[in-house]
Design a protein around this motif. Structure first.
Motif, PDB file in Angstrom:
ATOM      1  N   LEU A 214       0.888  -1.177   0.000  1.00  0.00           N
ATOM      2  CA  LEU A 214       0.000   0.000   0.000  1.00  0.00           C
ATOM      3  C   LEU A 214       0.910   1.206   0.000  1.00  0.00           C
ATOM      4  O   LEU A 214       1.792   1.318   0.860  1.00  0.00           O
ATOM      5  CB  LEU A 214      -0.889   0.030   1.249  1.00  0.00           C
ATOM      6  CG  LEU A 214      -1.644   1.358   1.465  1.00  0.00           C
ATOM      7  CD1 LEU A 214      -2.747   1.561   0.415  1.00  0.00           C
ATOM      8  CD2 LEU A 214      -2.257   1.427   2.869  1.00  0.00           C
ATOM      9  N   ILE A 215       0.720   2.109  -0.959  1.00  0.00           N
ATOM     10  CA  ILE A 215       1.503   3.343  -0.915  1.00  0.00           C
ATOM     11  C   ILE A 215       0.565   4.520  -0.663  1.00  0.00           C
ATOM     12  O   ILE A 215      -0.526   4.615  -1.237  1.00  0.00           O
ATOM     13  CB  ILE A 215       2.346   3.576  -2.197  1.00  0.00           C
ATOM     14  CG1 ILE A 215       1.492   3.526  -3.468  1.00  0.00           C
ATOM     15  CG2 ILE A 215       3.483   2.560  -2.294  1.00  0.00           C
ATOM     16  CD1 ILE A 215       2.214   4.083  -4.692  1.00  0.00           C
ATOM     17  N   LEU A 216       1.002   5.380   0.261  1.00  0.00           N
ATOM     18  CA  LEU A 216       0.277   6.619   0.546  1.00  0.00           C
ATOM     19  C   LEU A 216       1.086   7.727  -0.125  1.00  0.00           C
ATOM     20  O   LEU A 216       2.231   7.975   0.255  1.00  0.00           O
ATOM     21  CB  LEU A 216       0.167   6.851   2.052  1.00  0.00           C
ATOM     22  CG  LEU A 216      -0.513   5.717   2.843  1.00  0.00           C
ATOM     23  CD1 LEU A 216      -0.573   6.057   4.331  1.00  0.00           C
ATOM     24  CD2 LEU A 216      -1.923   5.439   2.317  1.00  0.00           C
ATOM     25  N   VAL A 217       0.497   8.343  -1.129  1.00  0.00           N
ATOM     26  CA  VAL A 217       1.251   9.272  -1.978  1.00  0.00           C
ATOM     27  C   VAL A 217       0.627  10.668  -2.008  1.00  0.00           C
ATOM     28  O   VAL A 217      -0.514  10.847  -1.591  1.00  0.00           O
ATOM     29  CB  VAL A 217       1.303   8.765  -3.442  1.00  0.00           C
ATOM     30  CG1 VAL A 217       2.139   7.505  -3.565  1.00  0.00           C
ATOM     31  CG2 VAL A 217      -0.093   8.553  -4.011  1.00  0.00           C
ATOM     32  N   GLN A 218       1.397  11.604  -2.541  1.00  0.00           N
ATOM     33  CA  GLN A 218       0.882  12.918  -2.901  1.00  0.00           C
ATOM     34  C   GLN A 218       0.381  12.743  -4.350  1.00  0.00           C
ATOM     35  O   GLN A 218       1.121  12.217  -5.194  1.00  0.00           O
ATOM     36  CB  GLN A 218       2.004  13.970  -2.863  1.00  0.00           C
ATOM     37  CG  GLN A 218       2.576  14.227  -1.482  1.00  0.00           C
ATOM     38  CD  GLN A 218       3.452  13.109  -0.936  1.00  0.00           C
ATOM     39  OE1 GLN A 218       3.700  12.104  -1.592  1.00  0.00           O
ATOM     40  NE2 GLN A 218       3.930  13.281   0.265  1.00  0.00           N
ATOM     41  N   GLU A 219      -0.844  13.143  -4.608  1.00  0.00           N
ATOM     42  CA  GLU A 219      -1.463  12.829  -5.903  1.00  0.00           C
ATOM     43  C   GLU A 219      -0.535  13.197  -7.070  1.00  0.00           C
ATOM     44  O   GLU A 219       0.021  14.291  -7.102  1.00  0.00           O
ATOM     45  CB  GLU A 219      -2.803  13.567  -6.033  1.00  0.00           C
ATOM     46  CG  GLU A 219      -3.613  13.058  -7.207  1.00  0.00           C
ATOM     47  CD  GLU A 219      -5.026  13.652  -7.244  1.00  0.00           C
ATOM     48  OE1 GLU A 219      -5.319  14.572  -6.465  1.00  0.00           O
ATOM     49  OE2 GLU A 219      -5.825  13.185  -8.074  1.00  0.00           O
ATOM     50  N   ILE A 220      -0.379  12.320  -7.988  1.00  0.00           N
ATOM     51  CA  ILE A 220       0.467  12.421  -9.192  1.00  0.00           C
ATOM     52  C   ILE A 220       1.952  12.572  -8.836  1.00  0.00           C
ATOM     53  O   ILE A 220       2.747  11.685  -9.165  1.00  0.00           O
ATOM     54  CB  ILE A 220       0.043  13.574 -10.144  1.00  0.00           C
ATOM     55  CG1 ILE A 220      -1.466  13.506 -10.432  1.00  0.00           C
ATOM     56  CG2 ILE A 220       0.865  13.559 -11.444  1.00  0.00           C
ATOM     57  CD1 ILE A 220      -1.932  12.407 -11.323  1.00  0.00           C
ATOM     58  N   VAL A 221       2.316  13.664  -8.167  1.00  0.00           N
ATOM     59  CA  VAL A 221       3.738  13.955  -7.930  1.00  0.00           C
ATOM     60  C   VAL A 221       4.388  12.851  -7.076  1.00  0.00           C
ATOM     61  O   VAL A 221       5.498  12.395  -7.376  1.00  0.00           O
ATOM     62  CB  VAL A 221       3.921  15.349  -7.277  1.00  0.00           C
ATOM     63  CG1 VAL A 221       5.385  15.663  -7.051  1.00  0.00           C
ATOM     64  CG2 VAL A 221       3.292  16.424  -8.155  1.00  0.00           C
ATOM     65  N   GLY A 222       3.680  12.399  -6.035  1.00  0.00           N
ATOM     66  CA  GLY A 222       4.213  11.337  -5.179  1.00  0.00           C
ATOM     67  C   GLY A 222       4.473  10.066  -5.975  1.00  0.00           C
ATOM     68  O   GLY A 222       5.523   9.437  -5.861  1.00  0.00           O
ATOM     69  N   SER A 223       3.509   9.695  -6.823  1.00  0.00           N
ATOM     70  CA  SER A 223       3.662   8.478  -7.632  1.00  0.00           C
ATOM     71  C   SER A 223       4.770   8.629  -8.668  1.00  0.00           C
ATOM     72  O   SER A 223       5.507   7.686  -8.936  1.00  0.00           O
ATOM     73  CB  SER A 223       2.345   8.154  -8.358  1.00  0.00           C
ATOM     74  OG  SER A 223       1.382   7.744  -7.426  1.00  0.00           O
ATOM     75  N   VAL A 224       4.896   9.824  -9.252  1.00  0.00           N
ATOM     76  CA  VAL A 224       5.953  10.082 -10.242  1.00  0.00           C
ATOM     77  C   VAL A 224       7.318   9.788  -9.619  1.00  0.00           C
ATOM     78  O   VAL A 224       8.135   9.055 -10.180  1.00  0.00           O
ATOM     79  CB  VAL A 224       5.894  11.549 -10.748  1.00  0.00           C
ATOM     80  CG1 VAL A 224       7.189  11.942 -11.449  1.00  0.00           C
ATOM     81  CG2 VAL A 224       4.702  11.750 -11.684  1.00  0.00           C
ATOM     82  N   PHE A 225       7.550  10.345  -8.428  1.00  0.00           N
ATOM     83  CA  PHE A 225       8.869  10.179  -7.809  1.00  0.00           C
ATOM     84  C   PHE A 225       9.042   8.791  -7.194  1.00  0.00           C
ATOM     85  O   PHE A 225      10.145   8.240  -7.198  1.00  0.00           O
ATOM     86  CB  PHE A 225       9.132  11.300  -6.786  1.00  0.00           C
ATOM     87  CG  PHE A 225       9.449  12.595  -7.476  1.00  0.00           C
ATOM     88  CD1 PHE A 225      10.747  12.869  -7.902  1.00  0.00           C
ATOM     89  CD2 PHE A 225       8.456  13.516  -7.763  1.00  0.00           C
ATOM     90  CE1 PHE A 225      11.030  14.043  -8.580  1.00  0.00           C
ATOM     91  CE2 PHE A 225       8.731  14.696  -8.442  1.00  0.00           C
ATOM     92  CZ  PHE A 225      10.024  14.957  -8.857  1.00  0.00           C
ATOM     93  N   TYR A 226       7.973   8.212  -6.695  1.00  0.00           N
ATOM     94  CA  TYR A 226       8.044   6.847  -6.132  1.00  0.00           C
ATOM     95  C   TYR A 226       8.463   5.846  -7.213  1.00  0.00           C
ATOM     96  O   TYR A 226       9.423   5.093  -7.030  1.00  0.00           O
ATOM     97  CB  TYR A 226       6.680   6.469  -5.523  1.00  0.00           C
ATOM     98  CG  TYR A 226       6.558   5.008  -5.158  1.00  0.00           C
ATOM     99  CD1 TYR A 226       7.176   4.503  -4.011  1.00  0.00           C
ATOM    100  CD2 TYR A 226       5.819   4.126  -5.960  1.00  0.00           C
ATOM    101  CE1 TYR A 226       7.062   3.154  -3.678  1.00  0.00           C
ATOM    102  CE2 TYR A 226       5.699   2.784  -5.631  1.00  0.00           C
ATOM    103  CZ  TYR A 226       6.324   2.304  -4.496  1.00  0.00           C
ATOM    104  OH  TYR A 226       6.211   0.970  -4.173  1.00  0.00           O
ATOM    105  N   LEU A 227       7.747   5.860  -8.340  1.00  0.00           N
ATOM    106  CA  LEU A 227       8.075   4.894  -9.394  1.00  0.00           C
ATOM    107  C   LEU A 227       9.484   5.125  -9.931  1.00  0.00           C
ATOM    108  O   LEU A 227      10.216   4.191 -10.237  1.00  0.00           O
ATOM    109  CB  LEU A 227       7.045   4.962 -10.534  1.00  0.00           C
ATOM    110  CG  LEU A 227       5.659   4.388 -10.214  1.00  0.00           C
ATOM    111  CD1 LEU A 227       4.724   4.543 -11.409  1.00  0.00           C
ATOM    112  CD2 LEU A 227       5.731   2.913  -9.802  1.00  0.00           C
TER     113      LEU A 227
END
Ligand SMILES: [Zn+2]
Length: 435
Positions: A214-227
Motif C-alpha cells: 500500500l503506498i500513501l502518496v501525494q497525488e500524481i507527484v508522489g507516484s511520479v517520484f516513487y516509481l
C-alpha cells in the motif's frame, strides 16, 4: 477497535499539503493502526523529473482579512481557506484588488473550495484565500487590510510504502493519496480503507501468494517520484495496481478499468463485483475520477491500474467533503469488495479435468449435482447461471481457464465457484494448476 471512519476523523483537518509536517502526521496517524512494516521514500524540495517538481515545505501562521480594524475573514479556521502553497502578503488593498485573490465555489455558496494548482506549479508564486461565496458577496467596497503569513522552506516529500511479503515477489500495489487538506472522502477515505485492507489481509491469510503493498502518496507527484525511485527489479515485480479513491460517500461502487481494460486485474475486479450485495457501476479508463493511474500506466511502466471509487459526489473539492458525508457501511463495503479481489488473486488457478465423457454428478459418491428444479413444480432453471455452468463445464475444464474467467463467464460468485471446484478436486475429478 477503531472504525474506518475514526481513522479519517483523526487526520482530516490537518493541513496536508505535499511537503508538510501535517502530512507526515497524517501518515503516522494511519500507521498507528497497523503492524504491517513500512519504508519511507523521501524526495527533497526542488527535485525534478520530467518537469514535475517536488514543492517546498509550506505552512501558514497567519491568514486574516480586516476591514476598518474588524476581522472579516480568518483563514486559519479551515485548512482550505488559504490556497495551497500560497505566497505571503501583507498590506492594504481595495476590494477590487482583493477580489482577484479570492476563490469561491458558485455551486456551493456556503462552502470553501479547494484551490490546489500551485502544488503542481512550484515555479508560480501567488497569494490567495478560498472562502464561501456568501462571504465573498457580503464584502463591502472600501479598503481591506490583509495579513497573510506563509513560510516556504526546503523540505522532504515523504511517500510511505507498506509491504506484506508473499511467497512470490510478484507484487500488487494499492495506492491512495494522503494530501488534500481539510477533506475526508478525497482521499483520506481511500488511505483509511487501504490500511484496514492490510490488516484484513494479515488476519485472513497466513502467508499470501502475492506480495501486497500500500503506498500513501501525494497525488500524481508522489507516484511520479516513487516509481522513479524503484529499481528495475522492483518495477518488474509489480504486476498490477489498484487506486483506492473516495470510498466513503453515499454512492455505488464504481470500477474504472485500466488503460487496456482487458488485463487480468480488470477481470479479477469485475468478477469480484458479483459478490457485492448492492448495485455497482463499471466504466472505462479515465471516464470517472482521475488519479495516479496516468502515472502507473505511463509508457515505460505500463502497470495496469484500475481504480475503485464512489465518484461522483456533490461535496467534491469543497469543505463539505467532511465527516458528515462519510458512512461507515460504505467504507466497510469498499473493504469487503477489496478483500474479494484479494481472495480471487490468492485462490485463482487453472482447472483441468481428469475425466473423459460425462460424469453423473448426482451419484452420491460425487454429490455435486446442481439441481435445475423440475418443470412440474414450476422451478425449472431456478439457478440458471450455475446450471449453465454445470452443462458447459466438462468441455471448459481443459486447463486453459482460470476460475475467475469461469466466474465472469457465468456471472457466478467466485467463492461459491471456488468451493464447488474444490469439491470436484477432492473427488478426484479435476486438478488445480498454478500455470
Ligand atoms: Zn481531489
Amino acid at each position: 477497535m477503531s472504525s474506518i471512519k475514526d481513522l479519517i476523523a483523526e487526520s482530516y483537518l490537518l493541513r496536508r499539503s505535499y511537503v508538510a509536517a501535517d502530512l507526515v502526521e497524517a501518515i503516522n496517524n494511519l500507521a498507528k493502526h497497523t503492524k504491517v512494516a513500512y519504508k519511507d521514500y523521501t524526495f527533497k524540495s526542488g527535485l525534478e523529473h520530467n518537469g514535475w517538481v517536488v514543492p517546498s515545505d509550506w505552512s501558514v501562521s497567519e491568514a486574516k482579512i480586516y476591514k476598518d480594524n474588524t476581522l472579516i475573514y480568518d483563514g486559519m479556521l479551515h485548512p482550505l481557506s488559504v490556497i495551497t502553497q500560497s505566497a505571503s502578503f501583507t498590506g492594504k488593498i481595495t476590494l477590487q484588488e482583493l477580489k482577484k485573490h479570492l476563490y469561491f465555489a458558485p455551486r456551493k455558496p456556503h462552502a470553501i473550495p479547494f484551490h490546489f494548482r500551485l502544488s503542481y506549479r512550484p515555479w508560480q508564486k501567488e497569494w490567495g484565500f478560498c472562502l464561501p461565496k456568501n462571504v465573498f458577496d457580503s464584502l463591502a467596497p472600501g479598503e481591506y487590510d490583509v495579513k497573510l503569513n506563509t513560510t516556504e522552506k526546503p523540505g522532504e516529500m515523504v511517500v510511505r510504502e507498506f509491504t506484506i511479503p508473499g511467497k512470490s515477489k510478484e507484487t500488487i500495489v494499492f495506492a491512495a493519496h494522503i494530501d488534500h487538506p481539510g477533506m475526508c472522502n478525497d482521499d483520506l477515505a481511500g488511505c483509511a480503507v487501504g490500511v484496514s485492507l492490510l490488516n484484513a489481509i494479515k488476519k485472513q491469510f497466513k502467508k499470501t501468494k502475492y506480495t501486497y503493498k500500500l503506498i500513501l502518496v501525494q497525488e500524481i507527484v508522489g507516484s511520479v517520484f516513487y516509481l522513479n525511485a524503484l529499481t528495475t527489479e522492483e518495477l518488474k515485480n509489480i504486476k498490477y495496481s489498484l487506486f483506492l479513491e473516495m470510498l466513503g460517500n453515499d454512492n455505488t461502487i464504481n470500477l474504472q478499468k485500466s488503460f487496456l481494460g482487458n488485463t487480468y486485474i480488470d477481470a479479477v475486479c469485475t468478477t469480484a463485483l458479483n459478490s457485492l450485495k448492492n448495485l455497482y457501476r463499471v466504466c472505462s479508463f479515465r471516464e470517472s475520477a482521475g488519479n495516479d493511474e496516468i502515472v502507473f500506466e505511463a509508457p515505460g511502466y505500463e502497470i495496469p491500474m484500475p481504480s475503485i471509487s464512489r465518484w461522483p459526489y456533490d461535496e467534491y473539492h469543497t469543505s463539505d467533503d467532511n465527516l458528515e458525508i462519510i458512512h461507515e457501511d460504505k467504507l466497510q463495503e469498499s473493504l469487503e469488495y477489496l478483500l474479494n479481489i484479494v481472495f480471487i488473486l490468492e485462490n485463482d488457478v487453472y482447472v483441468k479435468r481428469t475425466f473423459t465423457g460425462i460424469v453423473s454428478l448426482a451419484n452420491p459418491k460425487y454429490d455435486l449435482y446442481i439441481d435445475p428444479g423440475q418443470i412440474f413444480t414450476g422451478g425449472l432453471h431456478q439457478n440458471n447461471n450455475a446450471t449453465q455452468f454445470q452443462y458447459m463445464m466438462p468441455r471448459l475444464l481443459d486447463g486453459t481457464c482460470k476460475i475467475s474467467e469461469l466466474a465472469q463467464k457465468f456471472n457466478l460468485d467466485f467463492s461459491w465457484l471456488f468451493n464447488y471446484l474444490n469439491k470436484m478436486k477432492e473427488k478426484g475429478l479435476v486438478l488445480f494448476l498454478e500455470k
